[in-house]
Design a protein around this motif. Sequence first.
Motif, PDB file in Angstrom:
ATOM      1  N   TYR A  70      60.889  59.742  56.094  1.00  0.00           N
ATOM      2  CA  TYR A  70      58.911  60.674  55.497  1.00  0.00           C
ATOM      3  C   TYR A  70      59.359  59.837  53.416  1.00  0.00           C
ATOM      4  O   TYR A  70      58.553  60.442  52.658  1.00  0.00           O
ATOM      5  N   SER A  71      61.079  59.117  53.361  1.00  0.00           N
ATOM      6  CA  SER A  71      60.507  58.915  52.109  1.00  0.00           C
ATOM      7  C   SER A  71      61.471  57.305  52.010  1.00  0.00           C
ATOM      8  O   SER A  71      61.614  57.226  53.040  1.00  0.00           O
ATOM      9  N   SER A 113      63.695  56.470  49.199  1.00  0.00           N
ATOM     10  CA  SER A 113      64.628  56.946  48.564  1.00  0.00           C
ATOM     11  C   SER A 113      66.056  56.345  49.250  1.00  0.00           C
ATOM     12  O   SER A 113      67.721  56.451  48.348  1.00  0.00           O
ATOM     13  N   ASN A 141      48.336  66.118  57.317  1.00  0.00           N
ATOM     14  CA  ASN A 141      49.325  66.645  56.499  1.00  0.00           C
ATOM     15  C   ASN A 141      48.975  65.915  55.833  1.00  0.00           C
ATOM     16  O   ASN A 141      50.577  65.198  55.643  1.00  0.00           O
ATOM     17  N   GLU A 188      49.855  66.474  53.096  1.00  0.00           N
ATOM     18  CA  GLU A 188      51.006  66.248  51.073  1.00  0.00           C
ATOM     19  C   GLU A 188      51.793  65.882  51.655  1.00  0.00           C
ATOM     20  O   GLU A 188      52.723  65.913  50.877  1.00  0.00           O
ATOM     21  N   ARG A 189      52.620  66.492  52.960  1.00  0.00           N
ATOM     22  CA  ARG A 189      54.155  66.128  53.416  1.00  0.00           C
ATOM     23  C   ARG A 189      53.312  63.914  53.559  1.00  0.00           C
ATOM     24  O   ARG A 189      54.596  63.474  52.587  1.00  0.00           O
ATOM     25  N   TYR A 219      53.520  61.644  49.682  1.00  0.00           N
ATOM     26  CA  TYR A 219      55.185  61.244  48.976  1.00  0.00           C
ATOM     27  C   TYR A 219      55.044  59.564  49.221  1.00  0.00           C
ATOM     28  O   TYR A 219      55.948  59.123  48.214  1.00  0.00           O
ATOM     29  N   GLN A 255      55.255  56.592  46.901  1.00  0.00           N
ATOM     30  CA  GLN A 255      56.698  55.777  46.937  1.00  0.00           C
ATOM     31  C   GLN A 255      56.292  54.175  47.263  1.00  0.00           C
ATOM     32  O   GLN A 255      56.639  53.338  46.774  1.00  0.00           O
ATOM     33  N   GLU A 291      62.265  63.144  39.715  1.00  0.00           N
ATOM     34  CA  GLU A 291      60.910  62.483  41.087  1.00  0.00           C
ATOM     35  C   GLU A 291      60.491  62.341  41.795  1.00  0.00           C
ATOM     36  O   GLU A 291      59.717  62.676  41.809  1.00  0.00           O
ATOM     37  N   ALA A 292      61.343  63.658  42.669  1.00  0.00           N
ATOM     38  CA  ALA A 292      60.633  64.348  43.716  1.00  0.00           C
ATOM     39  C   ALA A 292      59.393  65.429  43.339  1.00  0.00           C
ATOM     40  O   ALA A 292      58.602  65.568  43.500  1.00  0.00           O
ATOM     41  N   GLN A 293      59.985  66.075  42.015  1.00  0.00           N
ATOM     42  CA  GLN A 293      58.628  66.756  41.789  1.00  0.00           C
ATOM     43  C   GLN A 293      57.679  66.087  40.867  1.00  0.00           C
ATOM     44  O   GLN A 293      56.369  66.698  41.400  1.00  0.00           O
ATOM     45  N   ARG A 312      56.252  63.639  42.022  1.00  0.00           N
ATOM     46  CA  ARG A 312      56.031  62.513  42.802  1.00  0.00           C
ATOM     47  C   ARG A 312      54.964  63.770  43.837  1.00  0.00           C
ATOM     48  O   ARG A 312      53.729  64.090  44.145  1.00  0.00           O
ATOM     49  N   TYR A 313      55.545  64.703  44.273  1.00  0.00           N
ATOM     50  CA  TYR A 313      54.486  65.908  44.591  1.00  0.00           C
ATOM     51  C   TYR A 313      53.780  66.784  43.741  1.00  0.00           C
ATOM     52  O   TYR A 313      52.765  67.681  44.627  1.00  0.00           O
TER      53      TYR A 313
END
Lengths: 84, 636
Positions: B88-89, B91, B120, B122-123, B126, B130, B217-219, B221-222
């Motif tokens: 999903y990431s 990181s 899907n 939106e997910r 992300y 990256q 970063e997460a915020q 990106r989302y």
Amino acid sequence: MRKFAGGKRWRHRTLCDLRPGERGVVVAVRGQGPIRRRLLDMGMTPGTVVQVVRVAPLGDPVQVTCKGTALAIRRSEGEQVEIR
Amino acid sequence: MSCHTVVAAPHHGEGGDTGGSSGPREAGPVLRVALAGNPNVGKTSLFNRLTGARQQVGNWPGKTVVRVEGLCQAGDTYIHVVDLPGTYSLSAYSMEEEVARDYIVSSEPDVVVAVVDATNLERNLYLVLQVLELTPRVVVALTMMDVARSEKLGVDVDLLGTLLGVPVVSVYPRDAKSLDHLKSVIVDVGTGREATHPFRVQYGPSAGGPADRELLEAQARYEAVATIARQVLHERPRHRLTQALDEIVLHRVFGLPILAVLAAALFFVTFNVSAPAVDLLNSLFGFWGTRLQAGVHWLGLPAWVGGFLANGMLGGVGSVLAFFPLMTVFFFLYAFLQDSGYLARAAFLTDRLLRAMGLGGRVFFSLLTGYGCNVPGVFATRIAGNEREREAAILVSPFVPCAARLGVMTFFTAAFFPGTRGALVLLGLLALDILVIAAAGVLLQRVWLRGEPAPFVLELPPYRWPEWQSLLTATWTQLSAFLEKAGTVIVAASAAVWLFTNIPYGVPVEHTVAGAVGRLLAPAGAVLGLNWQLMLALLVGVVAKETALSTLGVIFHAGSGAPLAGVLTHVISPLQAVTFLAVYMVYSPCVPTMTAMRRELGSWRWVVGGVALTLGMALATGLLVQAAGRLAGWGL
């Protein structure tokens, strides 16, 4: 919103305080390390609307909807997500 | 356009990529392409379609993450494709994320194909953002467009490409043209013919330490994802069918019973569908065994040569192949449950139970795999949340009775308890086995493996009708794990067992080497009320579980012509039989499983500990069953 948690401690409402069907807005994700990072990566960022869909038959984990996806989250992790 | 697979030696040590050296023999440029994407987005299915059904499976250097690669061709350009683990990431918090990130950063593939589920966005976006931070040469492959269309989701593909600054290609599983288009776009981007202008997330200044940086970063990106998604999506996906099905399948009261029924159906269908094929194989091997012995006799060779070739070698091959239909059906059905999205629900339903056993919901996947064969069951523990959970999962995996053990147990219970009583005894034993797994898990958690529990945040993907090719590929992957590990070992072992029970040749079993060893085991057996023949069967069964039955066959029924079931009921009491089965179900992993455990745990010391654990648990289980039987008034 904060709620009285017994003694002199106040604590924030968390994801686990939501009943099935209830929605909330993420305020903060507590904790540190892999669990926090994972929650953030899965979209539990401040301002996000999350909804608890149902609780597993044995009471844990809970199913939540976040950013259009269904996620299964354990209570111990859900308690890291503060909700308003 | 032709596609085929690279065949290269497994990767040892070097972090690089061997696409160039092991690749095509013909001249022509080779583009190195990596597939990145979330789990459950059809990434592996796209990989299968690009590279054909056969693929080269190995490990990432120094990691227990599977590395799959293959080769395909676009015009005169070869494309070497690496299927990165689904994440999903990037990181780098889990091993999979680390592998995916490191590959993109240090191996510098020519093109990264970001596979994105159109239903899907939106997910999925992300991860795409990256990837765009790491490399500009990105192609987005949109999958599930047919599902998106049937759900009336309008996705503006062109606008998505403009906003991301990289080409976006819709890929349809049954449309070869869309694949060709994807390949030509990959070549264009890889050779620089098509320039990209990747979208970059703008991060504000960080207020404090790394924890703030993570949040920021997460915020950011989302937020960027939300802005893009708002523009390209005309409606939010609803997944109505999935919601309706989950109402039933995850129901507070009916959820667990439905899981139990599905699990029972899985085994029922497996054994019944494969039964004719198993019978056919057995009779074929019996027939050719007799022919072989006759041929050897005709050639004037001594009788033991025929016995060795027919019963030792051919019989060994036969006992490997006899499990093939069974495991094929089982792993096919398993793949179906997996790809349809149900197994994630099963993990959700059972997480609490498994946690009480010191494991976690994800371990459900590996335990269930173990019922087919413990060898792929051990490999399937890679899904576990962290190392501690994985070690526990590996150490409990031999407690799961595999198809071979289930077959022997079915034979025994049917012989000793005719009719429905047999099924009840079998079910009772399987329930007892779950208690054994729980006891072992708790023991491991309390005594051996302390530490942080793994995080459990699991996506419950929308239900999908699985694709045939994915099911077949997944089935084959599991079967080949069994074949590679078990095939040669079992054939060699069954030859050894034949020698063991036939030296000196032509005397009754009790006077052979095996008989002598069996009598050595007799005192140990006396504790459990098991005779030396049963102890010998257990010992031989360590090599491969099903050989326990053929050993009893050799001991009791060599040449008599009477059916083994009838002979056994005369020489063994029902309580002895049940005690034997309880011990047999739990004791020692077989040799192929031990080698798989060694590979995954990294040292033989762990394996020895694991075997000791199974032996201790087997002794306890056997004594328990014996005591319970005595209480119930069964004589030994």
